[in-house]
Design a protein around this motif. Structure first.
Motif, short mmCIF file in Angstrom:
data_model
loop_
_atom_site.label_atom_id
_atom_site.label_comp_id
_atom_site.label_asym_id
_atom_site.label_seq_id
_atom_site.Cartn_x
_atom_site.Cartn_y
_atom_site.Cartn_z
N TRP A 1 29.30 -7.22 13.80
CA TRP A 1 28.91 -8.03 12.65
C TRP A 1 29.90 -9.17 12.49
N SER A 2 29.39 -10.35 12.20
CA SER A 2 30.28 -11.49 12.04
C SER A 2 31.13 -11.34 10.79
N LEU A 3 32.36 -11.83 10.85
CA LEU A 3 33.26 -11.89 9.72
C LEU A 3 33.84 -13.30 9.62
N PRO A 4 34.32 -13.69 8.45
CA PRO A 4 34.87 -15.04 8.30
C PRO A 4 36.17 -15.21 9.08
N GLY A 5 36.52 -16.47 9.30
CA GLY A 5 37.80 -16.79 9.94
C GLY A 5 37.61 -17.76 11.08
N GLY A 6 38.72 -18.34 11.52
CA GLY A 6 38.68 -19.25 12.65
C GLY A 6 38.28 -20.66 12.24
N GLN A 7 38.09 -21.49 13.25
CA GLN A 7 37.75 -22.90 13.05
C GLN A 7 36.36 -23.17 13.61
N PRO A 8 35.33 -23.03 12.79
CA PRO A 8 33.98 -23.23 13.31
C PRO A 8 33.74 -24.64 13.83
N THR A 9 32.94 -24.72 14.86
CA THR A 9 32.53 -26.00 15.43
C THR A 9 31.14 -26.34 14.92
#
Lengths: 306, 93
Positions: A191-199
């Motif tokens: 399951w996806s979770l928040p975080g990182g630098q989305p493009t």
């Protein structure tokens, strides 16, 4: 998405990180999920039905405004076990979780008034429940390839985000973290979770997918190289990527047992990335070859999507 | 007079898994992961709190058919390293 009951509490139904939440909020509680988190939340009647549900468990939460601050600042989220009660604590909340049935929990939550409190509730309680259901949170970037998730793991700087950039033609499930656990159908689901630098423009349509492959990322030279890992090496790669909130020996034993099952049941390998060529074709060929070598127990179909 | 040989045992807050003859050792309090090769894994398995270094060395000599002096030096060095990282504790005989 919400309704005012006769009791005066406000109800929300949503799914996040593999857990379905039924929230009853006291009227004075401010509920505001931030933009970054909102992308990973599924609301109300869009929560998948039981026949397709990838959620691991459901939790009924009674949420009140908490007025006491922790005696000392808590770094991140802390999870601990006291008898049959699981305690979750961070600066924004305190929660007590108890199990009602195999896949059902109830929670009492005392929420702070800060803007991040709703996010902390979703992340903290889902982390605890995923752990109670034999899953875990991984530092991983994840993409969708042919209906399944490919997870890129490794410490910061290993090149997980680069691996996403080098696989054009795929949608991104997560940029930094996933919850990983068995669905009710027995498949390992991310399951996806928040975080990182989305493009911009790379997000895939799904928030949960069955997992086909986990790859430890390393920087390589020449051509992209994908190899299967063996023995303790695969376990090492998995363990170094686990997000740890409960430091007790009992929780560590459970984590290691979970990782052993993952190492035995999923395709765990390594990818050496190079900047000079896309990797999508090589990735497809590697996964197809791995499937031929180890027939899967069931097809990785489209029946576990959010 | 025979010098007593220390007795190593696994430290309490460690998590160990062995896969295909290789051990993964997690020292929980330090959040450190260590992967041991085949010989290191066997030495670690033999550190059960009942065998001293001489007994462990003799087991390694039998199982891996190596010279005893070399085996003893390796076992002592290996146990010392694992003790330093908190994976083993040493008790005097």
């Amino acid at each position: 998405m919400s309704d005012l009951e006769r009791t005066g509490s406000i109800r929300h139904e949503l799914a996040f990180g593999g857990v379905a939440f039924e929230l009853s909020l006291a009227p004075e509680v401010q509920w505001q999920v931030s933009g970054e988190f909102a992308r990973h939340v599924v609301y109300g009647d869009r929560i998948p039905g039981a026949a397709r549900a990838p959620v691991v468990a459901r939790v009924r939460c009674s949420v009140q405004l908490g007025r006491e601050r922790p005696a000392e600042p808590i770094a991140g989220i802390a999870i601990s076990q006291a008898g049959a009660t699981t305690h979750v604590a961070c600066d924004a909340l305190r929660a007590e979780i108890t199990r009602e049935a195999t896949r059902a929990f109830q929670a009492r939550v005392w929420l702070g008034g800060e803007p991040s409190a709703a996010n902390a509730l979703l992340l903290g309680l889902s982390a605890a429940i995923i752990q109670l259901q034999g899953g875990l949170h991984l530092h991983a970037a994840a993409l969708e390839l042919d209906g399944a998730a490919v997870l890129f793991i490794g410490p910061s700087g290993a090149g997980k985000s680069t691996a996403l950039e080098l696989t054009p033609g795929t949608g991104v499930l997560a940029y930094d973290r996933v919850a990983l656990a068995r669905s009710p159908r027995g498949q390992w689901v991310a399951w996806s979770l928040p975080g990182g630098q989305p493009t911009q423009g790379r997000w895939g349509a799904q928030r949960a997918l069955p997992v086909s492959t986990i790859l430890r990322v390393r920087k390589g030279t020449g051509l992209p190289r994908l190899t299967a890992s063996r023995g303790a090496r695969r376990l090492f790669a998995l363990r170094e990527s686990v997000d740890v909130a409960d430091l007790s020996p009992a929780a560590e034993e459970q984590r290691m047992a979970t990782l052993e099952r993952i190492a035995a049941e999923l395709n765990v390998g390594e990818i050496e990335t190079v900047l000079t060529a896309p990797h999508t074709v090589a990735l497809r060929e590697y996964i197809a070859g791995a499937r031929r070598e180890r027939p899967s127990r069931k097809d990785l179909g489209a029946d576990a999507r959010a | 007079m025979l010098v007593p040989s220390p007795i190593p045992r696994k430290a309490g807050r460690t998590s160990i898994r062995v896969l295909d003859g290789e051990a993964l050792v997690l020292v929980i309090d330090r959040a450190e992961l260590h992967r041991l090769n085949e010989v290191g894994t066997r030495v670690f398995e033999l550190c059960d709190g009942a065998r001293d270094l001489r007994a462990i060395t003799q087991a390694i000599v039998r199982e891996f058919e190596v010279d005893e002096a070399i085996a003893l030096a390796d076992v002592e060095r290996f146990v010392s390293e694992l003790t330093a990282i908190g994976a083993l504790a040493l008790e005097q005989a």
